[in-house]
Scaffold this motif. Structure first.
Motif, PDB file in Angstrom:
ATOM      1  N   ALA A 141      50.566  30.177  97.301  1.00 55.37           N
ATOM      2  CA  ALA A 141      49.853  29.953  95.601  1.00 55.37           C
ATOM      3  C   ALA A 141      49.980  29.110  95.197  1.00 55.37           C
ATOM      4  N   GLY A 142      49.712  29.260  93.847  1.00 55.46           N
ATOM      5  CA  GLY A 142      49.189  27.326  92.528  1.00 55.46           C
ATOM      6  C   GLY A 142      48.289  27.723  92.657  1.00 55.46           C
ATOM      7  N   GLY A 143      47.597  26.719  91.921  1.00 55.11           N
ATOM      8  CA  GLY A 143      46.575  26.499  90.765  1.00 55.11           C
ATOM      9  C   GLY A 143      46.245  24.676  90.899  1.00 55.11           C
ATOM     10  N   ILE A 144      44.886  24.703  91.438  1.00 49.39           N
ATOM     11  CA  ILE A 144      44.306  23.119  90.975  1.00 49.39           C
ATOM     12  C   ILE A 144      43.069  23.314  89.724  1.00 49.39           C
ATOM     13  N   LEU A 145      43.121  22.839  88.694  1.00 48.78           N
ATOM     14  CA  LEU A 145      42.523  23.087  87.531  1.00 48.78           C
ATOM     15  C   LEU A 145      42.134  21.566  87.740  1.00 48.78           C
ATOM     16  N   ASN A 146      40.699  21.013  87.925  1.00 49.40           N
ATOM     17  CA  ASN A 146      39.999  19.587  88.309  1.00 49.40           C
ATOM     18  C   ASN A 146      38.806  19.778  86.841  1.00 49.40           C
ATOM     19  N   VAL A 147      39.422  18.422  85.860  1.00 47.52           N
ATOM     20  CA  VAL A 147      37.733  18.400  85.164  1.00 47.52           C
ATOM     21  C   VAL A 147      36.855  17.422  85.293  1.00 47.52           C
ATOM     22  N   ALA A 148      36.037  18.608  85.050  1.00 42.70           N
ATOM     23  CA  ALA A 148      34.565  17.364  85.231  1.00 42.70           C
ATOM     24  C   ALA A 148      34.111  17.855  84.726  1.00 42.70           C
ATOM     25  N   SER A 149      32.338  18.148  83.858  1.00 45.51           N
ATOM     26  CA  SER A 149      32.254  17.790  82.766  1.00 45.51           C
ATOM     27  C   SER A 149      30.932  18.525  82.475  1.00 45.51           C
ATOM     28  N   MET A 150      30.484  18.791  81.937  1.00 44.46           N
ATOM     29  CA  MET A 150      28.807  19.642  81.462  1.00 44.46           C
ATOM     30  C   MET A 150      28.309  18.294  81.851  1.00 44.46           C
ATOM     31  N   ALA A 151      28.230  17.342  81.952  1.00 49.48           N
ATOM     32  CA  ALA A 151      27.760  16.210  82.640  1.00 49.48           C
ATOM     33  C   ALA A 151      27.156  15.644  83.979  1.00 49.48           C
ATOM     34  N   GLY A 152      28.275  16.598  84.600  1.00 52.53           N
ATOM     35  CA  GLY A 152      28.208  16.698  86.610  1.00 52.53           C
ATOM     36  C   GLY A 152      26.684  17.335  86.106  1.00 52.53           C
ATOM     37  N   PHE A 153      26.098  18.162  85.154  1.00 58.33           N
ATOM     38  CA  PHE A 153      24.860  19.048  85.855  1.00 58.33           C
ATOM     39  C   PHE A 153      23.533  18.490  85.938  1.00 58.33           C
ATOM     40  N   MET A 154      23.895  17.105  85.722  1.00 58.33           N
ATOM     41  CA  MET A 154      22.560  16.643  85.058  1.00 58.33           C
ATOM     42  C   MET A 154      23.009  15.175  85.662  1.00 58.33           C
ATOM     43  N   ALA A 155      21.606  14.255  85.476  1.00 57.09           N
ATOM     44  CA  ALA A 155      22.316  12.294  85.557  1.00 57.09           C
ATOM     45  C   ALA A 155      22.249  11.925  84.301  1.00 57.09           C
ATOM     46  N   GLY A 156      22.948  10.654  84.354  1.00 56.34           N
ATOM     47  CA  GLY A 156      23.361  10.619  82.474  1.00 56.34           C
ATOM     48  C   GLY A 156      22.834   8.763  82.055  1.00 56.34           C
ATOM     49  N   PRO A 157      21.242   8.280  82.068  1.00 62.66           N
ATOM     50  CA  PRO A 157      21.646   6.842  81.438  1.00 62.66           C
ATOM     51  C   PRO A 157      22.480   6.617  80.755  1.00 62.66           C
ATOM     52  N   PHE A 158      22.814   5.685  80.588  1.00 64.44           N
ATOM     53  CA  PHE A 158      23.002   4.781  79.922  1.00 64.44           C
ATOM     54  C   PHE A 158      24.756   5.361  80.598  1.00 64.44           C
TER      55      PHE A 158
END
Ligand SMILES: NC(=O)c1ccc[n+]([C@@H]2O[C@H](COP(=O)([O-])OP(=O)(O)OC[C@H]3O[C@@H](n4cnc5c(N)ncnc54)[C@H](OP(=O)(O)O)[C@@H]3O)[C@@H](O)[C@H]2O)c1
Length: 270
Positions: A141-158
């Motif tokens: 039992a247990g839970g892991i919540l990793n905070v990613a971002s919407m940014a992870g769906f695309m490339a982000g210049p700058f």
């Protein structure tokens, strides 16, 4: 370092939240404490963590622990694990939330800051999962919540390294979710769009269009923990971010990169 004696596990669940000194992390800690979890709070700012710890203890009667660590230091995740072991705690919920962005043309960016970003946003996430997931699997039992971002769906210049770091967290979390599917351990990546926190000023991106389109941190934290409870692989809080993520499936990745660059432009002109 661990502050032995400040926490006495109340026999309930224990949650460890990184980046708990403010923003989304503090909201996650508040919600977990409200749910009866004892909490271990990790970040660099010891004073802010102590203030958060006494707030949570006062408001929810849970036991709290402060572990002040700079996660950009190699070995910091190991020191967090050692501190938790020293206190005799078993972590039931791990929220890997600490992270920061770096908004600058890549060729002008500070190499040390880029290295720290990869250590905090990527390496520490993996190391903390590696440190605490085995115990969860053993207990079934247990839970892991990793905070990613919407940014992870695309490339982000700058903010190229930041976006890439969040793509890593997202893909890594999806893999771990599938791997632990039958273990009783829930694994979720929280992928928010812009959120109103200190993140934007810390990333030198406070004047960008994205910074002005932000959601509230409590709503984002609630959505993340709800998704973890239901063992969703990914959670994108809010209608607009969901629509944008959907659009990333329809629009070529190169176009998305130009769109992301445009959203950063006001800062560059200013
Ligand atoms: N705000 C947004 O728009 C947004 C959108 C999508 C995803 N996210 C992600 O959400 C997470 C939380 O960000 P936030 O918006 O809540 O930002 P925030 O208010 O700036 O909080 C960031 C947290 O991370 C901690 N942290 C930063 N560097 C650290 C280090 N080297 N070692 C240990 N802790 C460190 C900070 O604590 P100390 O400074 O005390 O160390 C703070 O508690 C991050 O992973 C971020 O990438 C944010």
């Amino acid at each position: 370092m661990a502050d032995a004696g400040a926490v006495k596990a109340n026999g309930g669940r224990v949650a460890l939240v990184t980046g708990a000194s403010g923003g989304i992390g503090l909201e996650l800690a508040r919600l977990l404490a409200a749910d009866g979890c004892d909490v271990v709070l990790v970040a660099r700012s010891e004073e802010r963590l102590r203030a958060a710890a006494s707030e949570l203890k006062g408001a929810y009667g849970v036991a709290t622990q402060v572990v002040a660590q700079n996660l950009s230091d190699p070995g910091a995740a190991g020191r967090v694990k050692a501190a938790v072991d020293e206190l005799g705690l078993k972590v039931d919920v791990l929220a890997n939330n600490a992270g920061f962005g770096c908004d600058a043309p890549f060729v002008e960016s500070d190499p040390a800051r880029q290295r720290a970003l990869m250590q905090v946003n990527v390496a520490a996430v993996v190391e903390l999962c590696r440190a605490f997931a085995p115990g969860m699997v053993e207990r079934g039992a247990g839970g892991i919540l990793n905070v990613a971002s919407m940014a992870g769906f695309m490339a982000g210049p700058f903010m190229s390294t930041y976006y890439a770091s969040k793509a890593f967290v997202q893909t890594f979390t999806q893999g771990l979710h599938a791997e632990l599917r039958l273990s009783g351990v829930h694994v979720t990546a929280l992928c928010p769009g812009p959120v109103r926190t200190e993140f934007w000023n810390a990333a030198d991106a406070g004047q960008t269009l994205l910074a002005h389109a932000a959601m509230g941190a409590p709503r984002v934290a609630r959505a993340g923990l709800r998704a973890l409870r239901w063992n969703k692989t990914l959670c994108v809080p809010g209608i607009v971010p969901k629509a944008l993520v959907f659009a990333t499936r329809l629009v070529p990745r190169s176009w998305m990169a130009y769109a992301a660059a445009a959203l950063q432009l006001p800062k560059r002109k200013g």
